[in-house]
Write an enzyme that holds these catalytic residues in place. Structure first.
Site, PDB file in Angstrom:
ATOM      1  N   GLU A   1       0.836  -1.212   0.000  1.00 48.87           N
ATOM      2  CA  GLU A   1       0.000   0.000   0.000  1.00 48.87           C
ATOM      3  C   GLU A   1       0.867   1.256   0.000  1.00 48.87           C
ATOM      4  O   GLU A   1       0.598   2.209  -0.727  1.00 48.87           O
ATOM      5  CB  GLU A   1      -0.946   0.004   1.209  1.00 48.87           C
ATOM      6  CG  GLU A   1      -2.034  -1.055   1.157  1.00 48.87           C
ATOM      7  CD  GLU A   1      -3.054  -0.827   0.029  1.00 48.87           C
ATOM      8  OE1 GLU A   1      -3.158   0.303  -0.471  1.00 48.87           O
ATOM      9  OE2 GLU A   1      -3.736  -1.794  -0.347  1.00 48.87           O
TER      10      GLU A   1
ATOM     11  N   ASN B   1       1.273   3.914  -3.094  1.00 48.21           N
ATOM     12  CA  ASN B   1       1.009   5.350  -2.958  1.00 48.21           C
ATOM     13  C   ASN B   1       2.161   6.178  -3.520  1.00 48.21           C
ATOM     14  O   ASN B   1       1.935   7.181  -4.190  1.00 48.21           O
ATOM     15  CB  ASN B   1       0.781   5.711  -1.486  1.00 48.21           C
ATOM     16  CG  ASN B   1      -0.626   5.365  -1.032  1.00 48.21           C
ATOM     17  OD1 ASN B   1      -1.473   4.982  -1.835  1.00 48.21           O
ATOM     18  ND2 ASN B   1      -0.865   5.481   0.255  1.00 48.21           N
TER      19      ASN B   1
ATOM     20  N   ARG C   1      -9.149   3.986  -7.068  1.00 47.46           N
ATOM     21  CA  ARG C   1      -8.500   3.940  -5.767  1.00 47.46           C
ATOM     22  C   ARG C   1      -9.581   3.768  -4.713  1.00 47.46           C
ATOM     23  O   ARG C   1     -10.643   4.398  -4.799  1.00 47.46           O
ATOM     24  CB  ARG C   1      -7.699   5.217  -5.470  1.00 47.46           C
ATOM     25  CG  ARG C   1      -6.762   5.695  -6.567  1.00 47.46           C
ATOM     26  CD  ARG C   1      -5.816   4.626  -7.049  1.00 47.46           C
ATOM     27  NE  ARG C   1      -5.125   3.944  -5.980  1.00 47.46           N
ATOM     28  CZ  ARG C   1      -4.556   2.774  -6.119  1.00 47.46           C
ATOM     29  NH1 ARG C   1      -4.613   2.128  -7.254  1.00 47.46           N
ATOM     30  NH2 ARG C   1      -3.927   2.231  -5.108  1.00 47.46           N
TER      31      ARG C   1
END
Ligand SMILES: Nc1ncnc2c1ncn2[C@@H]1O[C@H](COP(=O)(O)OP(=O)(O)O)[C@@H](O)[C@H]1O
Ligand SMILES: [Mg+2]
Length: 152
Positions: free
Chosen positions: A47, A51, A109
């Site tokens: 994650e 990002n 997202r």
């Protein structure tokens, strides 16, 4: 286990996400993590790196250096991970960390990246400066503990 560290630098390319995740998993194996702990760590790293790849350098590849740095240390039975980019930064970190908040819902997202990092790790800190970049710091105690200890 003796204190140890790992430092990796890579370009913010999607193909490096799996590499980063698996490198951290391999690095922390000597701590004898449970499968569930390993899976938590891999999800959290994925994650954070996702990002850095997706959000940090929106103008890529024209202007930005698009560098991502991953630093891990182990000390006793604690794994500490830092993922740093030199991208656009986050104006309101508190807001960004709210579950379901995303600045790009159009790109599929979910807005759950920080929520997952928070849920799967023992500790999460995000330091960000607009125009300078973001550092995500996460920590997790690894190993086989008694039930009572794990619930603490
Ligand atoms: N490394 C980063 N650089 C810039 N912005 C970021 C970074 N990481 C997260 N963000 C911002 O925080 C928001 C929330 O992140 P996250 O919870 O992972 O949800 P999602 O990635 O699904 O949007 C993102 O939509 C983005 O605006
Ligand atoms: Mg995300």
């Amino acid at each position: 286990m003796k204190p140890n560290y790992l430092k990796l630098e890579f370009l913010s390319l999607p193909e490096n996400q799996a590499f980063a995740r698996d490198a951290v998993a391999a690095f922390c194996l000597p701590l004898n993590p449970t499968l569930s702990q390993l899976s938590d760590v891999k999800t959290a790293v994925s994650e954070a790196v996702t990002n850095a790849v997706i959000h940090a350098y929106p103008d890529w590849p024209e202007e930005n250096p698009r560098k991502v740095e991953l630093r891990c240390t182990v000390n006793a039975d604690v794994l500490h991970i830092e993922i740093e980019d030199q991208g656009i930064g986050i104006a309101d970190v508190e807001k960004a960390m709210e579950p379901l908040f995303s600045t790009c819902p159009d790109k599929d997202r979910s807005g759950m990246g920080f929520a997952f990092m928070e849920a799967f790790m023992d500790d999460l800190e995000v330091e960000s400066t607009v125009g300078k970049g973001t550092i995500v710091r996460m920590e997790k105690k690894l190993g086989h503990f008694s039930w009572a200890e794990e619930e603490e």
